[in-house]
Every structure is written in structure tokens, then in C-alpha cells.
Scaffold this active site. Structure first.
Site, PDB file in Angstrom:
ATOM      1  CE  LYS A 113      40.546  42.155  27.300  1.00 21.49           C
ATOM      2  NZ  LYS A 113      41.574  41.281  26.691  1.00 21.49           N
ATOM      3  CG  ASP A 114      41.331  39.237  36.200  1.00 22.86           C
ATOM      4  OD1 ASP A 114      40.293  39.758  35.865  1.00 22.86           O
ATOM      5  OD2 ASP A 114      41.656  37.779  36.114  1.00 22.86           O
TER       6      ASP A 114
END
Ligand SMILES: *Cc1c(COP(=O)(O)O)cnc(C)c1O
Length: 499
Positions: A113-114
Site C-alpha cells: 500500500k506504500d
């Protein structure tokens, strides 16, 4: 480049506007009205570029209302070697002769998700300026784990924003909870909710739709926004790493210019694999996209039968970030394969909302099957895959990535297709260490140990270094101690904002 709604009932908007709004007013998702195209020559040139340069090339086509210097600024703030621990940002690891793993978990929270949430805040802050908003933005998130932490890290100390994350006090892992309560930053609030994930999510929805709260916010110079995965600003940065992986394979002379490859993607909300589909539409030479699910195998059934049916038991699995029954981003795929038939898409989405199920026509199903192949892996096969890949190669997979590897094996057996493949790896094995240690060292190695003790067990066993942000986690000071009842979430928001 303008963006239109998949449901076709509102006017087209700029990229900045689409990113600011997240969801279109008719309930649809924003899609670009045109496809940006890259030919083989462009793709070949990418092999000589850094990740940041590759990102800029993709972004400038879609976010054309941002200046190059604004986009450069976004990219350079998001993708630093310092935050990702590697210059490559999204490195390839060669697993077998014709199989690479694309590691998307080198960012600050050790999960993929980063890749999107490190850059979205910068897109958003610039979008507000461009569209004449003067208010400070307040991001509200309900999280079952990964997204909340990635959003906290992404928005931390970003000027003109505040972020408030609610998580279920007993519904997250030890590592995830510590990640949340030790969050640093001057504009961050993480608050436990006495309840489960649904309680937290319903609470956030209530706050979003409360008109009194909205008015109070406005009087105080604030405005709510969300960072969820249907935002175009999260999807577009995910296209980049598919081009980047391909460019790296060219650079390593593993493929010829124009040679097609397969991508295998562990899937939940359908965001990651949809970005792969966009990359393919844009000219990236792709043969098949393999959609890998866990026991919540709604997508496997959908691709194989054309019927989407969420009326089934929700299962808690060892790959929790894929425990999803409604894959929101699938709506964009339906729009694309029906060549923009928004009436049809809106009809299916209404059926999903009212009956929990819909069936696409034969032609749509065939078009999807021409590109996608879908399968699933249950918990026991997932653990076996971690064990067998470790004993064959020494490489340690996390549970989500293991789902992908297992489904890829099933794909090869079923189709005999040995086109070179890239397995998309979405989490560090350290993040889901309990299952991983159990798989490679047996039940006995796990018994009686906390997740923090297991970090060192895994490190010793595998020879890998513990990712820096996880390493000292249990020794970091707890900065957020608040816990509230679901009914008191609004009060907590008001307290945080001093209103
Ligand atoms: C979110 C997530 C996924 C699923 O990605 P989608 O874009 O929702 O399909 C897979 N693995 C991990 C570790 C995740 O955090």
C-alpha cells in the site's frame, strides 16, 4: 485529459478534481477518457531510467493538469531510497529461471500500500491548491490493518492535512497495533475503537454523512476527504511498477524487446491487478494476468463463470489483506471491457448493491477470460507453498505472495503456459511472521512467542535483516493511547481538531 464516471451520470473533471473527490457524484469511479500509449521504443528507454524517472513518464500522461515540476516534486518526496531502503524502490528478485518476484514492500510499512499511499498525499495537497480549496484537509480512515498504517505514514507531516485513523482494538495483529500506537507526526491521530472492523467503518461512514459535523468543519476551515483504494490517485502510481518490472527484465536481458510476460497478482479489492490491466492497455507486452485469491474466492468464480456473487460466508484467512467480498475496483474493468457502456455497468452495480450478485453477458465474460486467469489458494496450500519455495530456493514468501505463487503453479499445470512470469509480492514476510515461521520452522518454533520475538526467529532462520521500521517497534514509545466506543467517534474527531 479528462476523467469520467464509470456510471456516466456526471460531468467530466480534471485529474486534480478526480483525486480531490475520490468517488464520482453518481457513485461511480473516475476513469481517464483516453489511454496513454507507450510503444516498444519508449519502454526500452525506460530500462535506462531510475524508478523515479519511470514514474514521471507514466504520471505526466495521466495527470496532465499537474506541471512537470509539480509531478517531479511528488515523485521525489514519495520514492526516496531512505524511505524504501533501496534505490530500486520496487526491486525484482529472480526466483526461478523464468519467474521473477516483484517486491513491493520495501516502503515504511512493509506492505505494498506504500507504493500508492506515499505519493497520494502529495497529489492531493497540490489538487487542493489547483482547484482553489482553502480548507485544511482531514483524512478519515477506518482500517483493519495495512491501509491505516500506510495512510498514517503517507500523510504524516504533510502540510495542509490532518489524518485520523480508527482501528478495531482487538481486530488487528500485535505488529499492526504497535505500528498504529507508535505513529509519529504532528498531524496524526490513531484511535482504537472498542469493537470490530465493521463498527469502526460504520462509525467513519456516519461521520462522513453527518451534515452538522460537515458544517462545523467548514466553519473551522476544515474539509473531510478519504484515501481509499478507489481514488484514481492511488491507482495511477500502481501502473508504474509494472512498466518498471518489465524495464528491469529488459535491462537484465531476460526478455527481448516486445516479448510478452505474465503477471501474477494476489488480489483483494482488485486495485493492484487493475493497474496491470491499464499497463497492458497502454502497450506493455502482457500475455496473461493471473488473479490469485484466498478462500474468499469471489473473483475466481467471477472470472470462471461470469457471475459475481458476494452472498457467501466471509472467511478469516492467513492472508487477511485479501479477505474481501466486494472488489470495488472491478467496476473499472467492467467499464473498460464494455468499451464504456456506463448504463450496463451502473445496472450491474445496482444489482450488486440490492441483491449481492450480478451476471455479465457472454461477450464480456469472454473478453475478461482472454486476459485474466483466476484461481485461489486455501490456508493449508499457502503454508505448504511458503515451505516448499523456502526449501527449494531459500527465498521466504509472506502469506499473500504465497497465495500468488500457489495459484501460479495451478495456472502452469492447467495451461502449460511457460511464458516468463512476474509474481507480484505485496508484503514482507516479517509483517506476517507467525504464519511464515510456522511454515518454515514448524509449529514448535512459534509456540509461546510474541510476534516481536518471532521477528528475530525469522531473521535467524532466513538470514534476512528485519526491516528497520519493524525492528524496534516494541521498544518505541506509545504515543496514542485513546480508545473509544463506536458511538463516541464523532467526539474524538472534534477533540482532535479542537472544534
Ligand atoms: C491490499 C493488499 C492486497 C490486495 O490488493 P488489492 O489492490 O486490494 O487487490 C494484497 N496483499 C497485501 C499485503 C495488501 O496489503
Amino acid at each position: 485529459m479528462l476523467y469520467r464516471s464509470t456510471r456516466g451520470n456526471c460531468s467530466n473533471v480534471s485529474a486534480a478534481e478526480a483525486i480531490k473527490r475520490g468517488l464520482a457524484a453518481d457513485g461511480g469511479l473516475f476513469v481517464p477518457e483516453k489511454t496513454v500509449h507507450f510503444d516498444n521504443e519508449h519502454i526500452q528507454k525506460m530500462s535506462e531510467m531510475t524508478y523515479q524517472e519511470r514514474a514521471l513518464k507514466i504520471l505526466e500522461g495521466y495527470l496532465d493538469d499537474y506541471t512537470i515540476s509539480e509531478l517531479t516534486d511528488c515523485v521525489n518526496q514519495a520514492y526516496t531510497a531512505q524511505k524504501f531502503g533501496t534505490e530500486a524502490i520496487a526491486p525484482l528478485h529472480k526466483l526461478y529461471d523464468s519467474v521473477n518476484v516483484l517486491e513491493l514492500w520495501h516502503g515504511p510499512t512493509s506492505a505494498f500500500k506504500d507504493m500508492a499511499l506515499q505519493i497520494l498525499p502529495h497529489f492531493l495537497v497540490k489538487a487542493l491548491k489547483k482547484t482553489g480549496e482553502k480548507e485544511e484537509i482531514v483524512i478519515l480512515v477506518a482500517t483493519s490493518g495495512d491501509t491505516g498504517k500506510a495512510a498514517l505514514e503517507g500523510f504524516r507531516d504533510v502540510e495542509g492535512t490532518k489524518i485520523i485513523v480508527f482501528y478495531p482494538s482487538e481486530g488487528v495483529s500485535q505488529v499492526q497495533k504497535m505500528q498504529m500506537v507508535t505513529q509519529e507526526g504532528s498531524n496524526v491521530y490513531s484511535i482504537a475503537v472498542n469493537g470490530n472492523f465493521d463498527d469502526a467503518q460504520n462509525g467513519v461512514k456516519r461521520i462522513f454523512s453527518d451534515e452538522d459535523v460537515a458544517a462545523l468543519l467548514q466553519d473551522n476551515g476544515y474539509k473531510f476527504s478519504s484515501a481509499n483504494s478507489i481514488n484514481w490517485g492511488r491507482l495511477v502510481p500502481q501502473i508504474v511498477y509494472y512498466f518498471s518490472a518489465y524495464a528491469d527484465m529488459l535491462k537484465n536481458k531476460e526478455i527481448e524487446v516486445g516479448e510478452k510476460v505474465n503477471f501474477v497478482v494476489p488480489t483483494g479489492n482488485f486495485g493492484n491487478i487493475l493497474a496491470a490491466y491499464y499497463a497492458m492497455q497502454m502497450g506493455l507486452p502482457v500475455n496473461r494476468l493471473v488473479c490469485a485469491s484466498n478462500d474468499n474466492n469471489v473473483l475466481t468464480d467471477f472470472v470462471n463463470t461470469g457471475v459475481y456473487d458476494k452472498n457467501r460466508e466471509f472467511k478469516k484467512t492467513l492472508s487477511p489483506s485479501m479477505d474481501i467480498l466486494i472488489s470495488s475496483n472491478l467496476e473499472r474493468l467492467l467499464y473498460l471491457v464494455t468499451e464504456g457502456n456506463s448504463e450496463q455497468v451502473a445496472g450491474w452495480m445496482n444489482k450488486l448493491k440490492n441483491e449481492g450478485t450480478y451476471a455479465v453477458d457472454q461477450e464480456t465474460k469472454k473478453k475478461i477470460q482472454n486476459v485474466f486467469w483466476a484461481g485461489y489458494s486455501n490456508d493449508s496450500d499457502t503454508l505448504k507453498t511458503i515451505e516448499s519455495v523456502y526449501s527449494e530456493t531459500g527465498y521466504v514468501l509472506d502469506t499473500h505472495t504465497a497465495v500468488a505463487v500457489d495459484v501460479y503453479d495451478k495456472y502452469v499445470i492447467s495451461t502449460s503456459d511457460v511464458t516468463k512470469a512476474v509474481i507480484v509480492s505485496t508484503a514482507s514476510p516479517f509483517k506476517f511472521n507467525e504464519s511464515v515461521v510456522k511454515a518454515i520452522a514448524g509449529e514448535g518454533a512459534v509456540n509461546g512467542k510474541t510476534e516481536f520475538e518471532l521477528l528475530s526467529v525469522l531473521s535467524e532462520k532466513s538470514g534476512l535483516t528485519i526491516p528497520a521500521p519493524l525492528k524496534e517497534l516494541d521498544k518505541k514509545p506509545v504515543l496514542h493511547k485513546e480508545i473509544c466506543e463506536p458511538t463516541h467517534m464523532i467526539e474524538k474527531v472534534k477533540e482532535a481538531l479542537n472544534i
